[in-house]
Motif scaffolding. Sequence first.
Motif, short mmCIF file in Angstrom:
data_model
loop_
_atom_site.label_atom_id
_atom_site.label_comp_id
_atom_site.label_asym_id
_atom_site.label_seq_id
_atom_site.Cartn_x
_atom_site.Cartn_y
_atom_site.Cartn_z
N UNK A 83 43.61 25.10 47.15
CA UNK A 83 42.79 25.71 46.10
C UNK A 83 42.84 27.22 46.27
N UNK A 84 43.04 27.95 45.18
CA UNK A 84 42.98 29.41 45.24
C UNK A 84 42.01 29.90 44.17
N UNK A 85 41.29 30.96 44.49
CA UNK A 85 40.35 31.61 43.57
C UNK A 85 40.86 33.03 43.46
N UNK A 86 41.36 33.41 42.27
CA UNK A 86 42.15 34.63 42.16
C UNK A 86 41.75 35.51 40.99
N UNK A 87 42.06 36.78 41.12
CA UNK A 87 41.95 37.74 40.03
C UNK A 87 43.37 37.98 39.53
N UNK A 88 43.56 37.82 38.22
CA UNK A 88 44.90 37.88 37.65
C UNK A 88 44.92 38.89 36.50
N UNK A 89 45.95 39.72 36.51
CA UNK A 89 46.19 40.67 35.41
C UNK A 89 47.51 40.28 34.76
N UNK A 90 47.61 40.49 33.46
CA UNK A 90 48.86 40.24 32.75
C UNK A 90 49.02 38.83 32.24
N UNK A 91 48.03 37.98 32.43
CA UNK A 91 48.08 36.61 31.90
C UNK A 91 47.54 36.58 30.47
N UNK A 92 46.63 37.49 30.18
CA UNK A 92 46.04 37.61 28.86
C UNK A 92 45.84 39.08 28.56
N UNK A 93 45.10 39.37 27.52
CA UNK A 93 44.89 40.78 27.16
C UNK A 93 44.06 41.55 28.19
N UNK A 94 43.20 40.87 28.92
CA UNK A 94 42.40 41.50 29.96
C UNK A 94 42.50 40.70 31.23
N UNK A 95 41.89 41.17 32.32
CA UNK A 95 41.93 40.41 33.57
C UNK A 95 41.21 39.07 33.43
N UNK A 96 41.70 38.10 34.16
CA UNK A 96 41.09 36.77 34.18
C UNK A 96 40.87 36.33 35.62
N UNK A 97 39.93 35.43 35.79
CA UNK A 97 39.67 34.80 37.08
C UNK A 97 40.19 33.37 36.96
N UNK A 98 41.01 32.97 37.91
CA UNK A 98 41.62 31.64 37.85
C UNK A 98 41.37 30.89 39.15
N UNK A 99 40.97 29.64 39.02
CA UNK A 99 40.95 28.72 40.14
C UNK A 99 42.15 27.80 39.92
N UNK A 100 43.09 27.85 40.85
CA UNK A 100 44.28 27.00 40.79
C UNK A 100 44.14 25.91 41.84
N UNK A 101 44.61 24.74 41.51
CA UNK A 101 44.70 23.63 42.46
C UNK A 101 46.15 23.19 42.47
N UNK A 102 46.75 23.24 43.65
CA UNK A 102 48.14 22.85 43.83
C UNK A 102 48.18 21.60 44.70
N UNK A 103 49.02 20.62 44.32
CA UNK A 103 49.26 19.46 45.18
C UNK A 103 50.67 19.58 45.73
N UNK A 104 50.78 19.44 47.04
CA UNK A 104 52.08 19.52 47.70
C UNK A 104 52.50 18.15 48.21
N UNK A 105 53.79 17.97 48.21
CA UNK A 105 54.38 16.74 48.73
C UNK A 105 55.62 17.17 49.51
N UNK A 106 55.67 16.83 50.80
CA UNK A 106 56.82 17.22 51.61
C UNK A 106 57.01 18.72 51.69
N UNK A 107 55.92 19.49 51.66
CA UNK A 107 56.01 20.94 51.77
C UNK A 107 56.39 21.65 50.49
#
Length: 132
Positions: A83-107
């Motif tokens: 899980x990541x909690x991030x500040x992102x620029x360039x995804x939309x017209x202004x900055x956004x806050x994103x919580x990403x959830x990644x599932x890994x398998x075999x690295x």
Amino acid sequence: MTGDVRGTGDGRERRNTEIVLTAMRELFHEKDLTALDRYWAEPYTQHSPRMASGLAMLRAAVPTLVGFSWEARRTAAQGDLVFTHSLVHGWGPGPVVIVDVFRLEGGRIVEHWDVVQDHVPAAETASGNPMV
């Protein structure tokens, strides 16, 4: 990318977190499309409502991102999830806050979910607290 890398349990969670942070840095900051071959795997399942599944979508989208930055402020891991909690620029017209959830398998990253909110400065929030 900065932040606090957390994981409970075995070293797999820390390794998975490091893989995600490295993958995101190489792909989105360095614009190195070969990172997809090193850190992602097909079938890649995407749950974001604005993005299609499969790595072809990422290969096409990354070169078009202008002024994009992804700054992970917090990370956590549980089992095969990071899980990541991030500040992102360039995804939309202004900055956004994103919580990403990644599932890994075999690295490798094989699945992704996200929650995206427009960034509101702390001085403008009802609580006075920052979003990230």
